[in-house]
Each structure stands twice: as structure tokens, then as C-alpha cells.
Design a protein around this motif. Structure first.
Motif, PDB file in Angstrom:
ATOM      1  N   GLY A  63     -12.359   1.780   5.563  1.00  9.43           N
ATOM      2  CA  GLY A  63     -12.072   2.539   4.349  1.00  9.43           C
ATOM      3  C   GLY A  63     -10.696   3.156   4.378  1.00  9.43           C
ATOM      4  O   GLY A  63      -9.981   3.176   3.366  1.00  9.43           O
ATOM      5  N   TYR A  64     -10.296   3.650   5.536  1.00  6.08           N
ATOM      6  CA  TYR A  64      -8.955   4.220   5.703  1.00  6.08           C
ATOM      7  C   TYR A  64      -7.888   3.146   5.525  1.00  6.08           C
ATOM      8  O   TYR A  64      -6.874   3.359   4.851  1.00  6.08           O
ATOM      9  N   SER A  65      -8.125   1.971   6.116  1.00  4.51           N
ATOM     10  CA  SER A  65      -7.164   0.867   5.987  1.00  4.51           C
ATOM     11  C   SER A  65      -7.002   0.443   4.531  1.00  4.51           C
ATOM     12  O   SER A  65      -5.882   0.180   4.066  1.00  4.51           O
ATOM     13  N   ASN A  66      -8.127   0.388   3.801  1.00  8.99           N
ATOM     14  CA  ASN A  66      -8.064   0.009   2.390  1.00  8.99           C
ATOM     15  C   ASN A  66      -7.274   1.036   1.581  1.00  8.99           C
ATOM     16  O   ASN A  66      -6.487   0.685   0.696  1.00  8.99           O
ATOM     17  N   LEU A  67      -7.505   2.316   1.884  1.00  8.45           N
ATOM     18  CA  LEU A  67      -6.799   3.381   1.177  1.00  8.45           C
ATOM     19  C   LEU A  67      -5.306   3.335   1.487  1.00  8.45           C
ATOM     20  O   LEU A  67      -4.464   3.492   0.591  1.00  8.45           O
TER      21      LEU A  67
END
Length: 320
Positions: free
Chosen positions: A295-299
Motif C-alpha cells: 500500500g505504501y509503494s502504491n501511494l
């Protein structure tokens, strides 16, 4: 299937209660799910109660609310309804690999609220006043479609309602039904970009002021449902419903989803939920684990401005 394990007895509101835990559903419809029911153990002609039931994460020690019954339910031995309902918690297969289960043990947390019945004096006699029933009356009004004067078409499903109640509960509905934004076709309004099950839950909240989620939804489906309800609450300026949805998500936060939930909260101006996300990350210094999540990578890839805001907020909170 259909068999349960009963907890020890605990007392709330002057009455004895127990939790019944089903290991494989209460019927064929719920087979494959673990679930609970709440049982009134004291003899009584009628007790009204609401409750939340959650599971405790063994790693974090935090409780995650899974069942929320905000509308008062009647428990009565005289009516043979001392055992009320079956509420699925999650699939058995999901529980077995979750952090709620450790060494074949799980902890169920129940937050029970007993609603007392006031008394009045008539001469020398004290008489119990029946509980308020306006919510039940409004729910019947919705269900029986009596004297409805507006209909909504939601993806081919028609819902009948009462304009005055919708206008009373939502300033957006008030503008659409009575103000300058009044729809040209007052008797049938088409709702775009909303699922029928979500609009049904929205109407239920409008009439009863309580959040009702279908019992057959699993964990991920409930999260998706509440997400759509928060969007609907934002769309129709229903702040209480929005706050309830924000609270629901604050109890679902995990390292893997906190970045995605922060982005979702940012989209719909959910400031309290954004703050809850930041507090979750800074508590126990989870920020490093969050940075390794998908989720952090996507953000970071798709919404860098949101990521910057999230990190700036986190940097201002002392780490615990």
C-alpha cells in the motif's frame, strides 16, 4: 455445525449474560464461519441491549470490532428469545491463519450496553414506562412503504421513501427535493454510481439512525461496504454516518492497509480517520513496517503528494 461453546457468566446492567461461540456456523447458511450469539441468563420479561463484539490481536493486544449491533435488541426469557441471533465473525480458514488465534486460543471482547426502562409513580404504584418505539415505527414506515411520495432507481432496483424524512436527515436531499436543485421528475429519481445494497443501508440509517450491514458479508466485503457508505455519507452530507464509518475503519487499521486507508480518507475529507492512520503508524514505531508494505509503494508511485502529507503528519507526533 449448530453447536456452540458457552462462556462464563458475566453481569452487565444487573443481568447475567454469556457469549455463545459457534465453531462451524449455526446452520447450513453459515457453515464454514465462526460466529457468536449473546444469551441472557437471568430470568426477565424483557431487557433491551446493544453491543459490539471483537477479537483481540495476540501480537498487538488491540481489539478489532467485527460485530456492531447499534440498534437495541429485545432479550426476553418469557418470549423464549434469550438467545439472540447468530453473528458470523469470519471464515474458519481465515481465523486459523490470523493473529487472533494463538496456541489454539482466541480472545473475544464484548462491549455490552443495557438500556434501562424508566419508571413513573402513579399514586403508590411504580409503573415501568415502555421504551421509545419511534425508531421501530419509522423502520416499519420504510419497510411497509406506507404513504411514500418519492422513488429512487438504483441500477434497476426501485426504492420507495418519504421526501420529508430524507430532507430532515440530509441537507443534500433537502435541496434536491425541495430547493432550487429540485429534480424535474419528483416521483422517480435515478441514483448514479451507487450499488443497491449500499443505498438500502443508507435508507436504513436515515430512518433508524443505526448502521446495518448484511450478516452474510465476510471481512473484506464489510470493509468494501462501509467504504461505499462513507462515500454516500460524504455525498449526502450525513456527518454522523460518516463518523461511524470512520470509526469502523479506525478499528480495521493494519500495517498492510494503513497507507491505502489514509489515501481513501484524504479523498473524502475524513480528517479524523487520517489522524487515526497517523497515530496507528507512530504507535510502537510501525512506520518502518508500513514503508515496506504494498500500500505504501502504491501511494508513493501514484499519489506522492498524499504520501508527503502522511509522513509530515507522522513526523509531528512523538513516537511511543
Amino acid at each position: 455445525m449448530g453447536r456452540h461453546i458457552k462462556s462464563g457468566i458475566f453481569k452487565v446492567g444487573g443481568f447475567n449474560w454469556a457469549i455463545c461461540y459457534y465453531t462451524d456456523g449455526s446452520s447450513l447458511a453459515s457453515q464454514g464461519y465462526v460466529g457468536v450469539a449473546l444469551e441472557l441468563m437471568s430470568p426477565s420479561s424483557g431487557v433491551r441491549a446493544t453491543f459490539d463484539i471483537g477479537l483481540v490481536n495476540h501480537r498487538t493486544g488491540l481489539s478489532q470490532v467485527i460485530v456492531n449491533v447499534g440498534e437495541p435488541q429485545l432479550y426476553s426469557n418469557a418470549l423464549t428469545r434469550s438467545l439472540f441471533g447468530f453473528y458470523p465473525l469470519m471464515k474458519t480458514s481465515e481465523l486459523e491463519v490470523s493473529e487472533f488465534l494463538q496456541d489454539d486460543c482466541l480472545i473475544i471482547q464484548c462491549d455490552l450496553r443495557v438500556i434501562g426502562m424508566p419508571q413513573i409513580e402513579m399514586g403508590t404504584e411504580k409503573i415501568q414506562v415502555p421504551p421509545p418505539d419511534i425508531v421501530q415505527n419509522l423502520q416499519k414506515l420504510l419497510e411497509q412503504k406506507e404513504a411514500t411520495d418519492v422513488s429512487f432507481d438504483v441500477q434497476g432496483v426501485t426504492f420507495d421513501a418519504h421526501k420529508i424524512i430524507l430532507a430532515m436527515r440530509s441537507p443534500v436531499f433537502k435541496a434536491e427535493l425541495y430547493g432550487s436543485m429540485m429534480e424535474t421528475r419528483m416521483h422517480l429519481i435515478t441514483i448514479e454510481d451507487m450499488q443497491p445494497v449500499v443505498f438500502k443501508a443508507l435508507l436504513h440509517f436515515i430512518y433508524t439512525d443505526s448502521l446495518h450491514l448484511p450478516n452474510d458479508l465476510d471481512g473484506e466485503e464489510k470493509i468494501e461496504m462501509v467504504k461505499h457508505l462513507l462515500v454516500a455519507a460524504d455525498r449526502y452530507a450525513m456527518e454522523r454516518l460518516k463518523l461511524i464509518c470512520e470509526y469502523f475503519f479506525s478499528k480495521k487499521l493494519a500495517v498492510e492497509n494503513v497507507a491505502a486507508i489514509f489515501h481513501f480518507a484524504d479523498q473524502y475529507n475524513s480528517h479524523k480517520l487520517k489522524d487515526a492512520c497517523v497515530e496507528f503508524m507512530t504507535t510502537s514505531n510501525r512506520i518502518n513496517d508500513v514503508a515496506l508494505s504494498q500500500g505504501y509503494s502504491n501511494l508513493k508511485r501514484d499519489y506522492p503528494c498524499v504520501l508527503v502529507e502522511m509522513l509530515e503528519k507522522a513526523s509531528k507526533i512523538p513516537k511511543i
